[in-house]
Design an enzyme around this catalytic site. Structure first.
Site, PDB file in Angstrom:
ATOM      1  N   ASN A  80       0.842  -1.196   0.000  1.00 45.26           N
ATOM      2  CA  ASN A  80       0.000   0.000   0.000  1.00 45.26           C
ATOM      3  C   ASN A  80       0.875   1.243   0.000  1.00 45.26           C
ATOM      4  O   ASN A  80       2.056   1.203   0.358  1.00 45.26           O
ATOM      5  CB  ASN A  80      -0.935   0.000   1.208  1.00 45.26           C
ATOM      6  CG  ASN A  80      -0.187  -0.048   2.530  1.00 45.26           C
ATOM      7  OD1 ASN A  80       0.519  -1.017   2.824  1.00 45.26           O
ATOM      8  ND2 ASN A  80      -0.320   0.998   3.331  1.00 45.26           N
ATOM      9  N   HIS A  81       0.286   2.373  -0.411  1.00 47.91           N
ATOM     10  CA  HIS A  81       1.084   3.584  -0.611  1.00 47.91           C
ATOM     11  C   HIS A  81       0.343   4.784  -0.026  1.00 47.91           C
ATOM     12  O   HIS A  81      -0.685   5.200  -0.553  1.00 47.91           O
ATOM     13  CB  HIS A  81       1.325   3.793  -2.102  1.00 47.91           C
ATOM     14  CG  HIS A  81       2.429   4.752  -2.424  1.00 47.91           C
ATOM     15  ND1 HIS A  81       3.391   5.127  -1.516  1.00 47.91           N
ATOM     16  CD2 HIS A  81       2.720   5.418  -3.582  1.00 47.91           C
ATOM     17  CE1 HIS A  81       4.231   5.980  -2.090  1.00 47.91           C
ATOM     18  NE2 HIS A  81       3.845   6.177  -3.339  1.00 47.91           N
TER      19      HIS A  81
END
Length: 237
Positions: A80-81
């Site tokens: 995830n970012h």
């Protein structure tokens, strides 16, 4: 006070990058004849990036599940970012993967030059031709035995919620019949939000490597399993 500290911290990064990049060039030149995958240079780059986390008194970094990321053999890593700090934290895995990153970063002096030396993978968002080149580059890396790390959301989240995943990482995993390794990155949005450069006070960043997903024949299934695994880990924190 945090504003003053933040500006001093970013200035320190800018100045120290000159020294670190000089070292990267030396490592690249010395190892180029025998290190085709540029493992030594990537590990040097990992130390360079991790240094900025460990010297920051406001941040505490934990990495769990590191052994689930292969030293040898191909895999597709997906995370995830939420923040620029994700990148520093993921470098702390100290495993020989290759990044897929937006092409603008490759133009940044010193840092972008080092990314090119490492043979990381540039991508122009929204460009079909760039996506095709990115996938072909990843094909070559996976065929050579290098894991590839991608942010399947495509961009940083603006509200902290996990966004839909794009297909590319999972198509690569199916094509090469390699595992997907999901990674949940906790706390980075609190350390540095998407907009702004002022650091937050005392944040615990946790890079959590989750159990690999075995290669399958259906990219959609792998995508769904990976997103559920990361979402579950993030919700549990």
């Amino acid at each position: 006070m945090l504003w003053v500290f933040s500006m001093a911290y970013w200035a320190f990064i800018g100045l120290s990058c000159v020294v670190f990049f000089a070292g990267a060039v030396v490592v690249w030149l010395v190892t180029l004849p025998f290190d085709r995958r540029r493992v030594a240079l990537h590990l040097y780059s990992s130390a360079w990036a991790s240094f900025y986390v460990y010297v920051n008194p406001l941040w505490r970094l934990r990495v769990t599940g590191r052994d689930l990321v292969p030293w040898h053999g191909s895999a597709v890593l997906v995370a995830n970012h939420a923040s620029l700090i994700d990148i520093l934290g993921l470098f702390a895995l100290f495993r020989p993967f290759k990044w897929v990153s937006k092409q603008e970063i490759f133009r940044v002096p010193l840092i972008g030059w080092n990314m090119r030396l490492n043979d990381y993978v540039p991508l122009v968002r929204g460009s079909g031709e760039s996506i095709r080149r990115m996938m072909a580059h990843c094909d070559r890396l996976l065929a050579a035995g290098s894991p590839v790390l991608m942010f399947p959301e495509g961009r940083r989240t603006s509200d902290g919620e996990l966004q839909p995943f794009k297909d590319g990482a999972f198509e690569l995993a199916v094509r090469h019949q390699v595992p997907i390794v999901p990674i949940a990155v906790h706390g980075t949005r609190r350390a540095l939000p998407r907009h702004g450069l002022v650091l937050r006070d005392h944040v615990d960043v946790h890079v959590e490597v989750l159990p690999p997903i075995a290669p399958q024949d259906d990219a959609a299934t792998m995508k769904d399993l990976a997103r559920k695994a990361i979402a579950s880990a993030l919700n549990a924190s």
